[in-house]
Design an enzyme around this catalytic site. Structure first.
Site, PDB file in Angstrom:
ATOM      1  N   ASP A   1       0.859  -1.179   0.000  1.00 39.75           N
ATOM      2  CA  ASP A   1       0.000   0.000   0.000  1.00 39.75           C
ATOM      3  C   ASP A   1       0.896   1.231   0.000  1.00 39.75           C
ATOM      4  O   ASP A   1       1.872   1.292   0.747  1.00 39.75           O
ATOM      5  CB  ASP A   1      -0.850  -0.010   1.278  1.00 39.75           C
ATOM      6  CG  ASP A   1      -2.287   0.341   1.003  1.00 39.75           C
ATOM      7  OD1 ASP A   1      -2.524   1.433   0.467  1.00 39.75           O
ATOM      8  OD2 ASP A   1      -3.170  -0.477   1.339  1.00 39.75           O
TER       9      ASP A   1
ATOM     10  N   ASP B   1      -3.119   4.631  -2.292  1.00 41.03           N
ATOM     11  CA  ASP B   1      -4.217   5.113  -1.453  1.00 41.03           C
ATOM     12  C   ASP B   1      -4.718   6.492  -1.908  1.00 41.03           C
ATOM     13  O   ASP B   1      -3.912   7.401  -2.125  1.00 41.03           O
ATOM     14  CB  ASP B   1      -3.690   5.222  -0.010  1.00 41.03           C
ATOM     15  CG  ASP B   1      -4.790   5.447   0.997  1.00 41.03           C
ATOM     16  OD1 ASP B   1      -5.681   4.591   1.114  1.00 41.03           O
ATOM     17  OD2 ASP B   1      -4.765   6.498   1.678  1.00 41.03           O
TER      18      ASP B   1
ATOM     19  N   GLU C   1      -6.379   3.645  -5.809  1.00 41.24           N
ATOM     20  CA  GLU C   1      -7.678   3.741  -5.132  1.00 41.24           C
ATOM     21  C   GLU C   1      -8.214   5.127  -5.449  1.00 41.24           C
ATOM     22  O   GLU C   1      -7.620   6.132  -5.071  1.00 41.24           O
ATOM     23  CB  GLU C   1      -7.514   3.562  -3.619  1.00 41.24           C
ATOM     24  CG  GLU C   1      -8.856   3.381  -2.946  1.00 41.24           C
ATOM     25  CD  GLU C   1      -8.985   4.090  -1.623  1.00 41.24           C
ATOM     26  OE1 GLU C   1      -9.902   3.751  -0.871  1.00 41.24           O
ATOM     27  OE2 GLU C   1      -8.194   5.002  -1.340  1.00 41.24           O
TER      28      GLU C   1
ATOM     29  N   HIS D   1     -11.075  -3.433   3.064  1.00 43.16           N
ATOM     30  CA  HIS D   1     -11.033  -3.142   4.493  1.00 43.16           C
ATOM     31  C   HIS D   1     -11.847  -1.891   4.858  1.00 43.16           C
ATOM     32  O   HIS D   1     -11.883  -1.503   6.012  1.00 43.16           O
ATOM     33  CB  HIS D   1      -9.568  -2.950   4.915  1.00 43.16           C
ATOM     34  CG  HIS D   1      -8.947  -1.805   4.186  1.00 43.16           C
ATOM     35  ND1 HIS D   1      -8.657  -1.855   2.833  1.00 43.16           N
ATOM     36  CD2 HIS D   1      -8.616  -0.563   4.581  1.00 43.16           C
ATOM     37  CE1 HIS D   1      -8.170  -0.700   2.438  1.00 43.16           C
ATOM     38  NE2 HIS D   1      -8.125   0.110   3.482  1.00 43.16           N
ATOM     39  N   ASP D   2     -12.458  -1.229   3.877  1.00 40.44           N
ATOM     40  CA  ASP D   2     -13.230  -0.011   4.139  1.00 40.44           C
ATOM     41  C   ASP D   2     -14.730  -0.214   4.006  1.00 40.44           C
ATOM     42  O   ASP D   2     -15.484   0.767   4.041  1.00 40.44           O
ATOM     43  CB  ASP D   2     -12.835   1.095   3.142  1.00 40.44           C
ATOM     44  CG  ASP D   2     -11.431   1.616   3.368  1.00 40.44           C
ATOM     45  OD1 ASP D   2     -10.952   1.543   4.509  1.00 40.44           O
ATOM     46  OD2 ASP D   2     -10.826   2.101   2.394  1.00 40.44           O
TER      47      ASP D   2
HETATM   48  O1  ISL Z   1     -14.250   5.431   4.405  1.00 41.21           O
HETATM   49  C1  ISL Z   1     -14.262   6.325   3.623  1.00 41.21           C
HETATM   50  C2  ISL Z   1     -14.636   7.702   3.953  1.00 41.21           C
HETATM   51  O2  ISL Z   1     -15.820   7.696   4.655  1.00 41.21           O
HETATM   52  C3  ISL Z   1     -13.824   6.069   2.303  1.00 41.21           C
HETATM   53  O3  ISL Z   1     -14.109   7.140   1.493  1.00 41.21           O
HETATM   54  C4  ISL Z   1     -12.341   5.812   2.406  1.00 41.21           C
HETATM   55  O4  ISL Z   1     -11.796   6.612   3.397  1.00 41.21           O
HETATM   56  C5  ISL Z   1     -11.689   6.144   1.119  1.00 41.21           C
HETATM   57  O5  ISL Z   1     -12.049   5.118   0.269  1.00 41.21           O
HETATM   58  C6  ISL Z   1     -10.181   6.216   1.293  1.00 41.21           C
HETATM   59  O6  ISL Z   1      -9.680   5.060   1.839  1.00 41.21           O
HETATM   60  C7  ISL Z   1      -8.308   4.932   1.995  1.00 41.21           C
HETATM   61  O7  ISL Z   1      -7.710   6.043   2.624  1.00 41.21           O
HETATM   62  C8  ISL Z   1      -8.055   6.287   3.975  1.00 41.21           C
HETATM   63  C9  ISL Z   1      -8.010   5.054   4.849  1.00 41.21           C
HETATM   64  O8  ISL Z   1      -8.664   5.312   6.059  1.00 41.21           O
HETATM   65  C10 ISL Z   1      -8.651   3.871   4.181  1.00 41.21           C
HETATM   66  O9  ISL Z   1      -8.528   2.710   4.961  1.00 41.21           O
HETATM   67  C11 ISL Z   1      -8.009   3.710   2.837  1.00 41.21           C
HETATM   68  O10 ISL Z   1      -8.424   2.558   2.141  1.00 41.21           O
HETATM   69  C12 ISL Z   1      -7.078   7.297   4.478  1.00 41.21           C
HETATM   70  O11 ISL Z   1      -5.784   6.853   4.251  1.00 41.21           O
END
Ligand code: ISL
Length: 474
Positions: A56, A157, A215, A286-287
């Protein structure tokens, strides 16, 4: 399983405010996970099995404990002074109305500089200033350091957030209310995004045999095409998220996901995304809560839904990304108190909701969309702590581990895990399911999803029932 590539969520040194997405040192492994020697051994062992490893890459922000931020804050003469997005405000209020994804204003005030610093995520995840070319050069140096180690690529990310509109203007009120976040239109597809991606690729990835998956929340098909078209030399693939909720719904809404929308989405993308773009196929990460629970939480449908999703994912056109637990048919955890949650997003949202509603309604809302549902430990066995650890795990284990665990499922021929294994083996043993055309049929019939995959003389026909009831020939 037959899986070729492992993607590790962040394992770098971090105070863990957001499960490692707040990096303190890009070139160190988090103590909880071990040492750099452990990492090197992992990489070597993955490679010795003919597999690949991707990491990541979190470069939209760092932890406020990263030395760049500490220098930027404390040392007026530091070369890192402008590595973050600092802004003055004359009236004691934050410099603009942008909100954080994890509740409240996106700004922290620091007396030391008498300035505010931007954080789109938690209060400890400070946004980097990509306008600064020294920052960009340092990031590329760090990326090359990892690539020199021999890793096989990165998942990037929130990479579409790195370029912010100059001057950081206020977000539009209506968009903010509609989306639940203010300011997003000024950074989800910023003015210099394409330029940065191309520069980064030239300076790093292009010099190695690696792949990138970005992402990119909110980009949709047209923008994703601009990010991934082969000739544009930016990213190889992206995760776009529009299929994870039905139109008009957000993750924290309480509703049943209609699979007919997934069918429409997949048909649209496979037909229109373009021949020089390549799709990712995923339902979980994981989100997000577990997909089976979104579609139908009735346990009667759990196994069949687990297999249906596997079938769609492994017979459609694109690269499948299987999130841990999907192969067991995992469903949402049965949290019943806010003290059981660990995710900063869930906890902040709960506290924000308490100002509008009572604790049981607040909990109900958090439960609909919490990221913690997908973060419970891997269920290896039916033994103590699901075989995950002899110590008490950092977050509760899903109570169903006695029935749903890897050891038992491997023994049972009709299990979800064995279904995945068979599908992966079929997919890998010929090219039709990988490169073959995707030709939908009967697409107008509700609750039926049928398609061919065709390559030369070889043809697969997939027929799926998206409803709760049996279908006769149609
Ligand atoms: O959970 C969200 C906001 O409410 C999603 O939009 C998510 O934060 C977004 O997809 C970004 O995710 C990534 O970056 C974040 C991290 O918390 C997430 O785990 C990651 O996948 C910040 O680094």
């Amino acid at each position: 399983m037959g899986v070729d590539i492992i993607w590790l969520s962040p394992v770098y040194d971090s105070p863990n405010d957001d499960n490692g997405y707040d990096i303190r040192d890009y070139q160190k492994i988090m103590d909880d996970f071990g040492t750099m020697e452990d990492f090197d051994r992992l990489l070597e062992q993955v490679h010795s099995r003919g597999m690949k490893l991707i990491m990541d890459l979190v470069i939209n922000h760092t932890s406020d404990e990263h030395h760049w931020f500490q220098e930027s804050l404390n040392n007026p003469n530091s070369p890192y002074r402008d590595y973050y997005l600092w802004k003055k405000s004359s009236d004691g209020n934050p410099p603009n109305n942008w909100t954080s994804f994890f509740s409240g204003s996106a700004w922290n005030y620091y007396e030391k500089r008498d300035e505010w610093a931007l954080h789109l995520f938690s209060k400890k995840q400070m946004d980097l200033n990509w306008e600064n070319e020294n920052l960009r050069a340092d990031i590329y140096k760090m990326i090359n350091w990892w690539l020199d180690k021999g890793i096989d690529g990165f998942r990037l990310d929130v990479i579409n957030y790195i370029s912010k509109q100059q001057g950081l203007p206020d977000g539009n009120e209506s968009i903010g209310k509609m989306m639940g976040y203010f300011g997003i239109e000024h950074y989800f597809y910023g003015p210099r995004l394409h330029e940065y991606l191309r520069e980064m690729r030239q300076e790093t990835f292009d010099n190695y045999d690696v792949f990138t998956v970005g992402e990119t929340p909110g980009t949709g098909m047209e923008m994703s095409r601009l990010l991934t078209s082969e000739y544009r030399k930016e990213l190889n693939m992206v995760f776009s998220f529009d299929h994870l909720e039905n139109p008009g719904k957000v993750r924290f809404d309480d509703y049943r996901y209609d699979l007919n929308y997934l069918k429409e989405y997949l048909i649209n993308w496979t037909e229109n995304y373009g021949n020089d773009c390549w799709m990712t196929l995923f339902f979980e990460n994981h989100d997000n809560p577990r997909m089976i629970s979104k579609i139908n939480p009735n346990p009667e449908y759990r196994n069949v839904l687990g297999k249906l999703l596997a079938m769609i994912q492994l017979t459609s056109k694109g690269t499948p990304f299987i999130y841990q637990g999907q192969e067991l048919g995992m469903v949402n955890a049965s949290f019943d108190s806010i003290s059981q949650f660990r995710d900063v997003e869930s906890i902040n949202l709960y506290n924000e909701l308490l100002s509008e509603t009572n604790s049981s309604d607040a909990l109900k809302k958090v439960l609909c969309g919490s990221r913690d549902h997908a973060r419970t430990p891997v269920q290896w066995t039916s033994g103590m702590n699901a075989g995950f650890s002899s110590a008490e795990p950092w977050i509760r284990i899903n109570e169903d581990y006695r029935e749903y665990n890897i050891e038992d499922q491997l023994k049972s021929p009709l299990s979800i895990i064995n279904f995945y294994k068979s599908l992966i083996a079929i997919r890998k043993s010929n090219h039709t399911l990988i490169d073959g055309d995707f030709i939908p049929v009967k697409e107008k019939i509700k609750n039926i999803f049928c398609y061919y995959r065709i390559l030369g003389k070889e043809k697969y026909y997939v027929e799926l029932n998206l409803s709760e009831t049996q279908k006769s020939d149609q």
